[in-house]
Design an enzyme around this catalytic site. Structure first.
Site, PDB file in Angstrom:
ATOM      1  N   CYS A  29       0.867  -1.161  -0.004  1.00 41.20           N
ATOM      2  CA  CYS A  29       0.154  -0.065   0.078  1.00 41.20           C
ATOM      3  C   CYS A  29       0.842   1.399  -0.038  1.00 41.20           C
ATOM      4  CB  CYS A  29      -1.004  -0.028   1.209  1.00 41.20           C
ATOM      5  SG  CYS A  29      -2.013   1.431   1.245  1.00 41.20           S
ATOM      6  N   ASP A  76       0.347   3.672   1.808  1.00 39.94           N
ATOM      7  CA  ASP A  76       0.233   4.359   3.186  1.00 39.94           C
ATOM      8  C   ASP A  76       1.846   4.571   3.558  1.00 39.94           C
ATOM      9  OD1 ASP A  76       0.249   4.519   5.909  1.00 39.94           O
ATOM     10  OD2 ASP A  76      -2.041   4.064   5.632  1.00 39.94           O
ATOM     11  N   ARG A 119       2.751   4.604   6.430  1.00 33.60           N
ATOM     12  CA  ARG A 119       3.220   4.007   7.763  1.00 33.60           C
ATOM     13  C   ARG A 119       3.639   2.295   7.502  1.00 33.60           C
ATOM     14  NH1 ARG A 119      -2.554   4.854  10.368  1.00 33.60           N
ATOM     15  NH2 ARG A 119      -2.856   4.313   8.116  1.00 33.60           N
ATOM     16  N   HIS A 137      -2.341  -3.821   5.119  1.00 35.62           N
ATOM     17  CA  HIS A 137      -1.902  -3.666   6.231  1.00 35.62           C
ATOM     18  C   HIS A 137      -3.444  -3.048   7.068  1.00 35.62           C
ATOM     19  CE1 HIS A 137      -2.734   0.908   5.817  1.00 35.62           C
ATOM     20  NE2 HIS A 137      -2.500   0.526   4.785  1.00 35.62           N
ATOM     21  N   CYS A 140      -5.948   0.274   6.992  1.00 32.40           N
ATOM     22  CA  CYS A 140      -5.853   0.876   5.560  1.00 32.40           C
ATOM     23  C   CYS A 140      -6.868   1.542   5.228  1.00 32.40           C
ATOM     24  CB  CYS A 140      -5.717  -0.377   4.604  1.00 32.40           C
ATOM     25  SG  CYS A 140      -5.303   0.053   2.871  1.00 32.40           S
TER      26      CYS A 140
HETATM   27 ZN   LIG Z   1      -3.395   1.124   3.079  1.00 32.20          ZN
END
Ligand SMILES: [Zn+2]
Length: 210
Positions: A42, A44, A46, A98, A101
Site C-alpha cells: 500500500c 500508506d 506507515r 495492512h 488501511c
Molecule cells: Zn493502505
C-alpha cells in the site's frame, strides 16, 4: 527551515553512515540488481517495505498503490510484474496489506469520492464476494480487519491469474505468491496466504502456452 530540507540532510547523513560501514557500499549496490522479492504494498506512509522487513537496497523490487491492489488493467502494476518475473526472475511475490488501511475503510463506506471510488470498487467486489462471512462478524473493527485480509487473498489470486505468473511457473514452479498483512499497531506481519502452484479458482483464468 523548509521541512523538505530535512530529507536532503538526512540523505547526506545516510550516505556517510553507509560509507562508514563499508567504503564500497554504493559501488556494490549500483552494479546490478538481483532482488529475490517483488513487493506489492500500500502507498500508506506507515508501511515502509524495506524498513519493516529489514531489507537493504537491491533486495526488494517494489510496487505500491492505494490498498495494494493487483488490477488486471493496471499497466503500471503489470509492467512491474512482467519485469520482475521475466527479467529479474524473483522467487517470491508478496502482496502486503495492512490493518488500518484507509483504502479498505473507504471501500466499506458509501461516500462518493470521485476517481478513487473507481479504484476501490475492486475492494467492494471482495466485500460482495465474501458478504456472508463478513457480515457474520458483528464487531465492525473485526470485520474491517477481515476484509483487509480477504483483500490480500484476492489480490494474490489475481497474480496467479496473470499470464506472466503462469508462464513463469512453467520454468520456475518454485515461484511463490504470498499474502501478508502488516499490523500498524504492533509492527508485526501476519502471514495470511501462500501459493506456489497454479491454484486457480476457475480454469477460465488458465492460459495455454504454445
Ligand atoms: Zn493502505
Amino acid at each position: 527551515m523548509d521541512s523538505y530540507i530535512r530529507l536532503l540532510l538526512n540523505n547526506k547523513a545516510w550516505v556517510e553512515h553507509k560509507l562508514q560501514l563499508r567504503a564500497d557500499y554504493f559501488e556494490k549496490t549500483s552494479a546490478d540488481q538481483k532482488p529475490e522479492f517483488l513487493w506489492i504494498g500500500c502507498s500508506d506512509s506507515r508501511v515502509p517495505a524495506e524498513e519493516i522487513t529489514g531489507t537493504e537496497p537491491g533486495e526488494l523490487f517494489v510496487h505500491r498503490n492505494v490498498a495494494n491492489m493487483v488490477v488486471h488493467t493496471d499497466f503500471n502494476m503489470l509492467s512491474v510484474l512482467q519485469y520482475a518475473v521475466q527479467v529479474l526472475r524473483v522467487k517470491h511475490i508478496i502482496v502486503c496489506g495492512h490493518y488500518g488501511c484507509g483504502g479498505v475503510r473507504t471501500a466499506m463506506q458509501q461516500r462518493d469520492l470521485g476517481l478513487i471510488n473507481k479504484w476501490l470498487r475492486h475492494i467492494k467486489d471482495v466485500y460482495h464476494d465474501n458478504k456472508d462471512e463478513l457480515e457474520a462478524i458483528k464487531n465492525e473493527q473485526d470485520r474491517y480487519k477481515r476484509l483487509i485480509e480477504l483483500n490480500v487473498v484476492e489480490q494474490v489470486s489475481h497474480l496467479a491469474e496473470t499470464s506472466f505468473v503462469q508462464r513463469a511457473w512453467l520454468t520456475d514452479p518454485a515461484l511463490t505468491l504470498h499474502g501478508w498483512v502488516y499490523d500498524i499497531h504492533t509492527g508485526l506481519i501476519k502471514d495470511v496466504v501462500k501459493t506456489d502452484a497454479s491454484d486457480l479458482k476457475d480454469d477460465v483464468y488458465r492460459y495455454q502456452f504454445e
